[in-house]
Design a protein around this motif. Structure first.
Motif, PDB file in Angstrom:
ATOM      1  N   GLU A  34       0.929  -1.409  -0.130  1.00 30.70           N
ATOM      2  CA  GLU A  34       0.060   0.091  -0.098  1.00 30.70           C
ATOM      3  C   GLU A  34       1.349   1.357   0.446  1.00 30.70           C
ATOM      4  OE1 GLU A  34      -2.699   0.645  -0.692  1.00 30.70           O
ATOM      5  OE2 GLU A  34      -3.809   1.938   1.463  1.00 30.70           O
ATOM      6  N   LEU A  37      -0.513   6.041   3.715  1.00 33.72           N
ATOM      7  CA  LEU A  37      -1.321   5.143   4.475  1.00 33.72           C
ATOM      8  C   LEU A  37      -1.921   6.153   4.571  1.00 33.72           C
ATOM      9  CD1 LEU A  37      -1.826   3.223   7.228  1.00 33.72           C
ATOM     10  CD2 LEU A  37      -0.059   4.973   7.809  1.00 33.72           C
ATOM     11  N   GLY A  38      -2.194   8.139   4.345  1.00 32.38           N
ATOM     12  CA  GLY A  38      -2.885   8.359   4.903  1.00 32.38           C
ATOM     13  C   GLY A  38      -3.301   8.133   6.171  1.00 32.38           C
ATOM     14  N   GLY A  40      -5.174   5.462   6.803  1.00 27.71           N
ATOM     15  CA  GLY A  40      -5.323   4.672   6.834  1.00 27.71           C
ATOM     16  C   GLY A  40      -6.518   3.999   6.011  1.00 27.71           C
ATOM     17  N   THR A  42      -8.005   2.598   2.705  1.00 28.71           N
ATOM     18  CA  THR A  42      -8.125   1.297   1.650  1.00 28.71           C
ATOM     19  C   THR A  42      -7.241   0.553   2.898  1.00 28.71           C
ATOM     20  OG1 THR A  42      -5.596   2.711   1.277  1.00 28.71           O
ATOM     21  CG2 THR A  42      -8.086   3.506   0.141  1.00 28.71           C
ATOM     22  N   GLU A  59       4.813   4.541   3.588  1.00 27.10           N
ATOM     23  CA  GLU A  59       4.487   6.910   4.646  1.00 27.10           C
ATOM     24  C   GLU A  59       5.510   7.478   5.057  1.00 27.10           C
ATOM     25  OE1 GLU A  59       1.351   8.110   4.176  1.00 27.10           O
ATOM     26  OE2 GLU A  59       2.703   9.915   4.859  1.00 27.10           O
ATOM     27  N   ARG A  60       5.550   8.109   4.496  1.00 30.03           N
ATOM     28  CA  ARG A  60       6.415   9.699   5.388  1.00 30.03           C
ATOM     29  C   ARG A  60       5.285  10.032   6.475  1.00 30.03           C
ATOM     30  NH1 ARG A  60       7.493  13.752   0.253  1.00 30.03           N
ATOM     31  NH2 ARG A  60       4.957  14.029   0.583  1.00 30.03           N
ATOM     32  N   ASP A  79      10.213   8.836   2.809  1.00 28.02           N
ATOM     33  CA  ASP A  79      10.339   9.225   1.270  1.00 28.02           C
ATOM     34  C   ASP A  79      10.357   7.985   0.570  1.00 28.02           C
ATOM     35  OD1 ASP A  79      10.162  10.403  -1.040  1.00 28.02           O
ATOM     36  OD2 ASP A  79      11.030  11.939  -0.950  1.00 28.02           O
ATOM     37  N   ASP A 101      -1.398   5.226  -3.534  1.00 27.38           N
ATOM     38  CA  ASP A 101      -2.773   6.005  -3.253  1.00 27.38           C
ATOM     39  C   ASP A 101      -1.948   6.984  -3.194  1.00 27.38           C
ATOM     40  OD1 ASP A 101      -4.867   6.957  -3.327  1.00 27.38           O
ATOM     41  OD2 ASP A 101      -5.218   6.141  -1.394  1.00 27.38           O
ATOM     42  N   VAL A 102      -1.389   7.692  -3.892  1.00 28.08           N
ATOM     43  CA  VAL A 102      -0.110   9.273  -3.016  1.00 28.08           C
ATOM     44  C   VAL A 102      -1.062  10.103  -4.317  1.00 28.08           C
ATOM     45  CG1 VAL A 102       1.782   8.431  -2.239  1.00 28.08           C
ATOM     46  CG2 VAL A 102       1.948   8.468  -4.603  1.00 28.08           C
ATOM     47  N   PHE A 114       5.726  13.035  -8.953  1.00 24.66           N
ATOM     48  CA  PHE A 114       5.864  11.642  -9.080  1.00 24.66           C
ATOM     49  C   PHE A 114       6.671  10.576 -10.253  1.00 24.66           C
ATOM     50  CE2 PHE A 114       2.815  12.414  -5.758  1.00 24.66           C
ATOM     51  CZ  PHE A 114       3.130  12.005  -4.668  1.00 24.66           C
ATOM     52  N   TRP A 116       9.837   9.737 -10.654  1.00 26.76           N
ATOM     53  CA  TRP A 116      10.677   8.105 -10.392  1.00 26.76           C
ATOM     54  C   TRP A 116       9.330   6.952  -9.599  1.00 26.76           C
ATOM     55  CZ3 TRP A 116       8.287   7.249  -5.256  1.00 26.76           C
ATOM     56  CH2 TRP A 116       8.477   8.390  -5.638  1.00 26.76           C
TER      57      TRP A 116
HETATM   58  C1  LIG Z   1      -3.965  10.349  -0.597  1.00 25.70           C
HETATM   59  S1  LIG Z   1      -2.674   9.954   1.215  1.00 25.70           S
HETATM   60  C2  LIG Z   1      -3.394   7.729   1.276  1.00 25.70           C
HETATM   61  C3  LIG Z   1      -4.490   7.591   1.610  1.00 25.70           C
HETATM   62  C4  LIG Z   1      -4.937   6.215   1.797  1.00 25.70           C
HETATM   63  N1  LIG Z   1      -5.057   5.968   0.909  1.00 25.70           N
HETATM   64  C5  LIG Z   1      -6.429   5.748   2.885  1.00 25.70           C
HETATM   65  O1  LIG Z   1      -7.053   5.548   2.188  1.00 25.70           O
HETATM   66  O2  LIG Z   1      -6.513   6.843   4.163  1.00 25.70           O
HETATM   67  C6  LIG Z   1      -1.307  10.386  -0.049  1.00 25.70           C
HETATM   68  C7  LIG Z   1      -0.026   9.889   1.324  1.00 25.70           C
HETATM   69  O3  LIG Z   1       0.865   9.581   0.299  1.00 25.70           O
HETATM   70  C8  LIG Z   1       1.650  10.289   1.443  1.00 25.70           C
HETATM   71  N2  LIG Z   1       2.760   9.991   0.581  1.00 25.70           N
HETATM   72  C9  LIG Z   1       2.794  11.350  -0.224  1.00 25.70           C
HETATM   73  N3  LIG Z   1       4.038  11.524  -0.951  1.00 25.70           N
HETATM   74  C10 LIG Z   1       4.621  10.351  -0.277  1.00 25.70           C
HETATM   75  C11 LIG Z   1       6.172  10.250  -0.211  1.00 25.70           C
HETATM   76  N4  LIG Z   1       6.511  10.372  -1.312  1.00 25.70           N
HETATM   77  N5  LIG Z   1       6.749   8.868  -0.060  1.00 25.70           N
HETATM   78  C12 LIG Z   1       5.914   8.461   1.233  1.00 25.70           C
HETATM   79  N6  LIG Z   1       4.528   8.963   1.042  1.00 25.70           N
HETATM   80  C13 LIG Z   1       4.318   9.852   0.602  1.00 25.70           C
HETATM   81  C14 LIG Z   1       1.334  11.483   1.990  1.00 25.70           C
HETATM   82  O4  LIG Z   1       2.034  11.921   2.942  1.00 25.70           O
HETATM   83  C15 LIG Z   1      -0.392  11.426   2.383  1.00 25.70           C
HETATM   84  O5  LIG Z   1      -0.423  10.386   3.783  1.00 25.70           O
END
Ligand SMILES: C[S@@+](CC[C@H](N)C(=O)[O-])C[C@H]1O[C@@H](n2cnc3c(N)ncnc32)[C@H](O)[C@@H]1O
Length: 163
Positions: A34, A37-38, A40, A42, A59-60, A79, A101-102, A114, A116
């Motif tokens: 996954e 996480l956001g 959480g 999904t 998750e960052r 990251d 899901d970012v 994104f 990469w």
């Molecule tokens: C849209 S949210 C995820 C929603 C989640 N799947 C849910 O259903 O609640 C996107 C998440 O990706 C993380 N994120 C974004 N870019 C990132 C990166 N480069 N590395 C790690 N996490 C990242 C953000 O901190 C955020 O929590």
């Protein structure tokens, strides 16, 4: 369409696609990843659908609802530009299902911010693995799949890892 309607439709599509992909990988070995996480939501849904799978979550800034926080050994903090290649070095292409899901909130920005991510994702997917994303992933090893019935084109994206 109002942003509320659009948001609701996105979540409905997300649930339909996750249900479909979880059923499609039944009987196949492999990790579930996954990416994001956001809150959480999904992750929690995948955990319910796939109770016997290890679901590694990237998750960052982990700040999920405590009930939807993965156990420490399945949470990869940092990251993803760095943690995904490090995970690939340890595990190789080991995932049967990857849910990306970012987002920056704007699909046209995601492909740049994104850039990469498609290659890092493809490197983690087993041949035949399913990769799901809220925005298009351009990579020659990720072959577009038809979405399940009821999910409008371009509302979500599904790929099969070539091989
Ligand atoms: C849209 S949210 C995820 C929603 C989640 N799947 C849910 O259903 O609640 C996107 C998440 O990706 C993380 N994120 C974004 N870019 C990132 C990166 N480069 N590395 C790690 N996490 C990242 C953000 O901190 C955020 O929590």
């Amino acid at each position: 369409m109002s942003r509320l309607d659009s948001f609701i439709r996105r979540l409905e599509a997300q649930r339909t696609v996750l249900n479909w992909a979880a059923a499609a990988i039944q009987g196949r070995d492999g990790l579930v990843l996954e990416l994001g996480l956001g809150n959480g939501r999904t992750y929690d849904h995948l955990r319910e659908l796939l109770p016997n799978r290890d679901i590694h979550v990237f998750e960052r800034h982990p700040q999920a609802n405590p009930q939807s926080t993965p156990p420490a050994h399945l949470l990869v903090v940092g990251d993803m530009a760095e943690t995904l290649p490090a995970f690939a070095n340890r595990h190789g292409a080991a995932a049967a299902l990857i849910h990306v899901d970012v987002t920056t909130g704007a699909p046209e920005r995601d492909a740049i911010a994104f850039s990469w991510l498609p290659a890092h994702t493809a490197a983690l997917a087993l041949p035949g693995a399913i990769v799901l994303s809220g925005w298009p992933l351009a990579h020659d090893q990720l072959e577009p799949m038809a979405l399940p019935q009821g999910v409008p084109a371009e509302r979500y994206f599904a790929y099969r890892r070539a091989g």
